[in-house]
Design an enzyme around this catalytic site. Structure first.
Site, PDB file in Angstrom:
ATOM      1  N   GLU A 166      21.493  59.486 -22.642  1.00 13.81           N
ATOM      2  CA  GLU A 166      21.039  59.806 -24.003  1.00 13.81           C
ATOM      3  C   GLU A 166      19.711  60.557 -24.055  1.00 13.81           C
ATOM      4  O   GLU A 166      18.711  60.033 -24.578  1.00 13.81           O
ATOM      5  CB  GLU A 166      20.932  58.530 -24.838  1.00 13.81           C
ATOM      6  CG  GLU A 166      22.221  57.743 -24.920  1.00 13.81           C
ATOM      7  CD  GLU A 166      22.147  56.598 -25.935  1.00 13.81           C
ATOM      8  OE1 GLU A 166      21.053  56.281 -26.422  1.00 13.81           O
ATOM      9  OE2 GLU A 166      23.207  56.038 -26.245  1.00 13.81           O
ATOM     10  N   GLU A 362      29.236  53.756 -23.268  1.00 16.70           N
ATOM     11  CA  GLU A 362      28.701  52.630 -24.050  1.00 16.70           C
ATOM     12  C   GLU A 362      29.411  52.557 -25.389  1.00 16.70           C
ATOM     13  O   GLU A 362      29.610  53.578 -26.059  1.00 16.70           O
ATOM     14  CB  GLU A 362      27.196  52.790 -24.357  1.00 16.70           C
ATOM     15  CG  GLU A 362      26.273  52.570 -23.194  1.00 16.70           C
ATOM     16  CD  GLU A 362      24.802  52.751 -23.578  1.00 16.70           C
ATOM     17  OE1 GLU A 362      24.447  52.526 -24.757  1.00 16.70           O
ATOM     18  OE2 GLU A 362      24.032  53.140 -22.691  1.00 16.70           O
TER      19      GLU A 362
END
Ligand code: GBH
Length: 456
Positions: A166, A362
């Site tokens: 991320e 995720e």
């Protein structure tokens, strides 16, 4: 509910990150990271929590791997702590730091669990931050050296490598609105960080390939950006702007080559992009073998040509864009529960950026504990419902032709939830932080069933 089967070879697993679970902040020569500094700065993390002890996974990894095996996990995504490997971020490698990941890797393989390594999940060595962190080109160069050092030790046993987790969060939350480490608030710095993170990824891919790495990729947290009113032109413009600053600013340089023109123009309002060199475009666009997708909730926006928008973490959206308050059922993070957003997102990526296989690296939800009685298994039916809904959404994307290879739940364990400290619990396994006792929640048992049936 109908029964759903996933494709043969669909990979089931769970994910964690070093700073969130390891603890052992001063063991075996580990240097300080920006999260040590940030969490020890009063007012930055809920109740002054730090990752000093966390889940003590550094010392309890063998039991944790045994638990993963009990749950039937086929894959486990963990991150490597850069300051364990290079306490100063550059310079000599600390073999004792590598030893830990060596032991962990062998423990996983011994149980038939496929290790998936993330090289950077936000814990930048503090020494590098003192020299500019992700606003400095040197950090990207150092990252490639670090990646090579980890590969040299684990490359013979780890088949799947991802560079960054991320980068949106690292750049926008770390350097834009400052809610994450290192807590900088500077729009220009945020965009420079985006570029240097992408460059770090590209240089690391080069280094890993040169060393012989098999599967290499990166994990993004793309947003499913939706208009408040599907018929409003102003809302559509807001969607376009946020999509550019959240999604296309990463997707295009990684998977097409170069930043989109509208994003370039927007960034130029804040910073002269002298940090972007001609040769970078090719480095960043080096082919990858998989794209990791983290998805939690959709983002609803409205255009505010009247200048009354609240903006968000995105520099230059103040006044123009209103980020709508989440509605409907929410998780303990206050995030919307909208599984359809996952289907939309996966389909959009597969359509606009075809040819790269996807892996959900995720997905999960924080919910408060339901029972104070530590002897009864925690009945987290809310988490089961969340996971069930999102797995159905992922299955729907596969049915529509998306090349989705697997699903990793966030997270195996309750852990240090960044600025929220330990008060938000994402685990399918409960952690009692006083005793470090692990207790599988009902979601863990449910997930175990899903894996064994390869479906719902
Ligand atoms: C991931 O970040 C991290 O990789 C992981 O370490 C973390 O524990 C996990 O998720 C849970 O947070 O901020 O209200 O506008 C996810 C971070 C969450 C950032 C959603 C953007 C948008 C909603 N993202 N967020 S909001």
């Amino acid at each position: 509910m109908t029964e759903l089967r996933f494709p043969d070879n669909f990979l089931w697993g769970a994910a964690t990150a070093a700073y969130q679970i390891e603890g052992a902040a001063r063991d075996d020569g580990r240097g300080p990271s920006i999260w040590d500094t940030f969490s020890r700065t009063p007012g930055k993390v809920h109740a002054g929590h730090t990752g000093d002890v966390a889940c003590d996974h550094y010392h309890r990894y063998a039991d944790d791997v045994a638990l993963m095996a009990e749950l039937g996990l086929q894959a486990y995504r963990f991150s490597v702590s850069w300051p364990r490997i290079q306490p100063d971020g550059s310079g000599p490698v600390n073999p004792r730091g590598l030893d830990f990941y060596d032991r962990l890797t062998d423990a996983l393989l011994g149980r038939g669990i496929d290790p998936i390594v993330t090289l950077y999940h936000w814990d930048l060595p503090q020494t590098l931050q003192d020299r500019g962190g992700w606003t400095s080109r040197d950090t990207a160069e150092h990252f490639a050296t670090y990646a090579s050092a980890v590969y040299a030790r684990l490359g013979d046993r780890v088949g799947t490598w991802t560079t960054l987790n991320e980068p949106w969060c690292s750049a926008y939350l770390g350097y834009g609105n400052g809610v994450h480490a290192p807590g900088v608030q500077d729009p220009g710095a945020a965009f420079s960080a985006v570029h240097h993170l992408l460059l770090a990824h590209g240089l690391a891919v080069q280094a890993l390939r040169a060393a012989g790495a098999g599967r290499v990729g990166v994990t993004l947290n793309p947003a499913d950006v939706r208009p408040a009113d599907p018929n409003s032109a102003a809302d559509a413009a807001a969607v376009r702007l946020v999509d550019g600053l959240h999604n296309r600013i990463f997707f295009d340089p990684l998977l097409v080559g170069g930043y989109p023109d509208d994003v370039r123009e927007h960034v130029a309002r804040f910073v002269e992009p002298t940090f972007v060199r001609d040769e970078d475009e090719k480095i960043i666009a080096a082919p990858i073998d998989l794209l990791g997708i983290n998805y939690y909730a959709p983002t609803y926006v409205a255009g505010r040509p009247d200048g009354a928008g609240g903006g968000g973490a995105y520099p230059g959206t103040e006044g123009q864009v209103q980020f709508l308050a989440p509605v409907g059922p929410l998780t303990d993070m206050g995030w919307m529960i909208e599984p359809a957003g996952l289907t939309r997102l996966l389909e959009r990526i597969a359509t606009d950026y075809p040819a790269v296989p996807l892996l959900i690296t995720e997905n999960g939800a924080a919910f408060p504990d339901k029972t104070a009685d530590p002897t009864t298994p925690l009945q987290d039916s809310d988490r089961v419902a969340y996971l069930d809904g999102h797995l159905r959404a992922a299955h729907e994307a596969i049915a529509r032709g998306v090349d989705l290879r697997g699903y990793l739940v966030w997270s195996l364990l309750d852990n240090f939830e960044w600025a929220e400290g330990y008060r938000k619990r994402f685990g399918i396994v409960h952690v009692d932080y006083l005793t470090q006792r692990r207790t599988p929640k009902s979601s863990a048992r449910w997930y175990q069933e899903v894996i064994s049936r390869n479906g719902l």
